[in-house]
Enzyme design. Sequence first.
Site, mmCIF file in Angstrom:
data_model
loop_
_atom_site.group_PDB
_atom_site.id
_atom_site.type_symbol
_atom_site.label_atom_id
_atom_site.label_comp_id
_atom_site.label_asym_id
_atom_site.label_seq_id
_atom_site.Cartn_x
_atom_site.Cartn_y
_atom_site.Cartn_z
ATOM 1 N N HIS A 60 0.735 -1.108 -0.143
ATOM 2 C CA HIS A 60 0.058 0.033 0.051
ATOM 3 C C HIS A 60 1.000 1.131 0.047
ATOM 4 C CE1 HIS A 60 -3.782 -2.358 1.208
ATOM 5 N NE2 HIS A 60 -2.673 -2.931 1.702
ATOM 6 N N ASN A 256 -4.824 -6.704 9.788
ATOM 7 C CA ASN A 256 -5.786 -7.651 9.064
ATOM 8 C C ASN A 256 -5.004 -8.639 8.052
ATOM 9 O OD1 ASN A 256 -7.836 -6.975 10.493
ATOM 10 N ND2 ASN A 256 -8.415 -5.313 9.099
ATOM 11 N N ASP A 283 2.291 -7.062 2.575
ATOM 12 C CA ASP A 283 1.239 -6.207 2.864
ATOM 13 C C ASP A 283 1.566 -5.081 3.593
ATOM 14 O OD1 ASP A 283 -1.343 -5.435 3.290
ATOM 15 O OD2 ASP A 283 -1.990 -6.796 4.654
ATOM 16 N N GLY A 298 -2.749 -2.560 10.357
ATOM 17 C CA GLY A 298 -1.517 -2.756 9.618
ATOM 18 C C GLY A 298 -0.211 -2.625 10.154
HETATM 19 C C1 NCD Z 1 -4.292 -2.669 5.101
HETATM 20 C C2 NCD Z 1 -4.393 -1.182 5.011
HETATM 21 O O1 NCD Z 1 -4.019 -0.596 5.976
HETATM 22 O O2 NCD Z 1 -4.623 -0.814 3.912
HETATM 23 N N1 NCD Z 1 -4.443 -3.262 6.429
HETATM 24 C C3 NCD Z 1 -4.207 -4.177 7.139
HETATM 25 O O3 NCD Z 1 -4.206 -4.443 8.341
HETATM 26 N N2 NCD Z 1 -3.598 -5.319 6.425
HETATM 27 C C4 NCD Z 1 -5.463 -3.331 4.314
HETATM 28 C C5 NCD Z 1 -5.440 -4.975 4.111
HETATM 29 O O4 NCD Z 1 -4.208 -5.573 3.489
HETATM 30 O O5 NCD Z 1 -6.337 -5.578 4.159
HETATM 31 ZN ZN ZN Z 2 -5.833 -7.317 2.920
HETATM 32 ZN ZN ZN Z 3 -3.219 -5.128 2.021
#
Ligand code: NCD
Ligand code: ZN
Ligand code: ZN
Length: 405
Positions: A60, A256, A283, A298
């Site tokens: 992200h 998550n 992630d 995250g």
């Molecule tokens: C992610 C985010 O912050 O965009 N957060 C996370 O806890 N992994 C979203 C995701 O990957 O589900």
């Molecule tokens: Zn995700």
């Molecule tokens: Zn993600």
Amino acid sequence: MIIKNIRIVDDIQDFIGDILVREGVVAAVGKNLPNNEELQYDYSGQKVVLLPAFTDLHAHFRDPGFTYKEDVISGSRAAISGGFTAVNLMPNTNPVCSSLELVKDVEKRIQEVGIITANQTLSMTKDLQGKDYEHLKKLKKEEILFVTDDGKGVNDDMVMEEIFKICKEKEIIIMSHAEDSRYSATDMRKAENEMTFRDLRLCEKHEGKIHFCHVSTIEAIEAIAEYKAKGVQVTCEVTPHHITTTGEETNHYRVNPPLREQKDIDALIKAIQGGVVDAIATDHAPHTTEDKINGAPGMTGLEIAFPLSYTALVKTGKITLQQLVKIMSTTPSAMMRLKKGRVGEGLDADFVIVELETPYMIDSAQFVSKGKNTPFRGKKVYGKIIGIFRKGILYKKEPYITQNN
Ligand code: NCD
Ligand code: ZN
Ligand code: ZN
Ligand code: ZN
């Protein structure tokens, strides 16, 4: 230029040799290559290893819309810093990447930054609402590699079924963030498992292609293994954090899917050993301190993915360095259709130089990413990134670590 006298490891080779690079592409790999190059990097006597640079299927960058958390510049630099020269970006930006125009715009801006390659995914439903998928119908075949509503699952079975049909026709891979929100408040294990089972069933029924993001439970990974064995076209990634630590150990650090239990870690590692896991993906989810206090899930991942994975998997003898390269470079690069992921003639000269013997402590204050959010501050790890080549250009690692003497 030429890189000389270094241990070269990829998924199919492990030897001490040289690499000749011409215009950013590998021209030759071998022992004692003829050498008249002006630019030489000689690693003789240094206890370092050269690997193909990593590819992250799941990051992200928060751009557009949440650039106070990360942007295309800081994200690119964090990637390079962690040994990644290619990333696959999630669409939960603001606005959401629900149009081809926005997808192309993000990719163009990352290309302008000029230090990594990026693929921007398209949202599966408009604005991640889980309902409207009209925009998918307009896509030309192979215009988009992946669609995903990452951050959310699509609860509606009928909607998901229609999306499978469209993606089958257009040869698009669905990336599933498996979380049925009807169970999220009460049972996050059930939330992941139920949607994983449903998506596997739909994928089999429609002969589609699905990729599971951040698989975290024993039940989900075992179901994926079962469908893979049946020949259903399913791939999956696991994150470094889900194979490293449990919810208990981190005081339930919010992410998550959540950090799970030791039995889940064991099952994920067994799946890595057995070749069921196609990729380690970060992630990478940068947030500000304030957003974390307010419950944002995250953690930042790009800069510690290799040391965490190396320490958990290779240092412990659970898999070989070659097997790790396969899931951090070779397979994810192939899935993104890049000419990289291995050290070979005709492929991009994208390499990472690592030092594997000296332990050090993770110091998140030194992260290049805007996101300093991690439960791994102070953790002792192995696998320090010394330098990274991208298309033959050397980027020196910015120090984010303190030596542990
Ligand atoms: C992610 C985010 O912050 O965009 N957060 C996370 O806890 N992994 C979203 C995701 O990957 O589900
Ligand atoms: Zn995700
Ligand atoms: Zn993600
Ligand atoms: Zn607890």
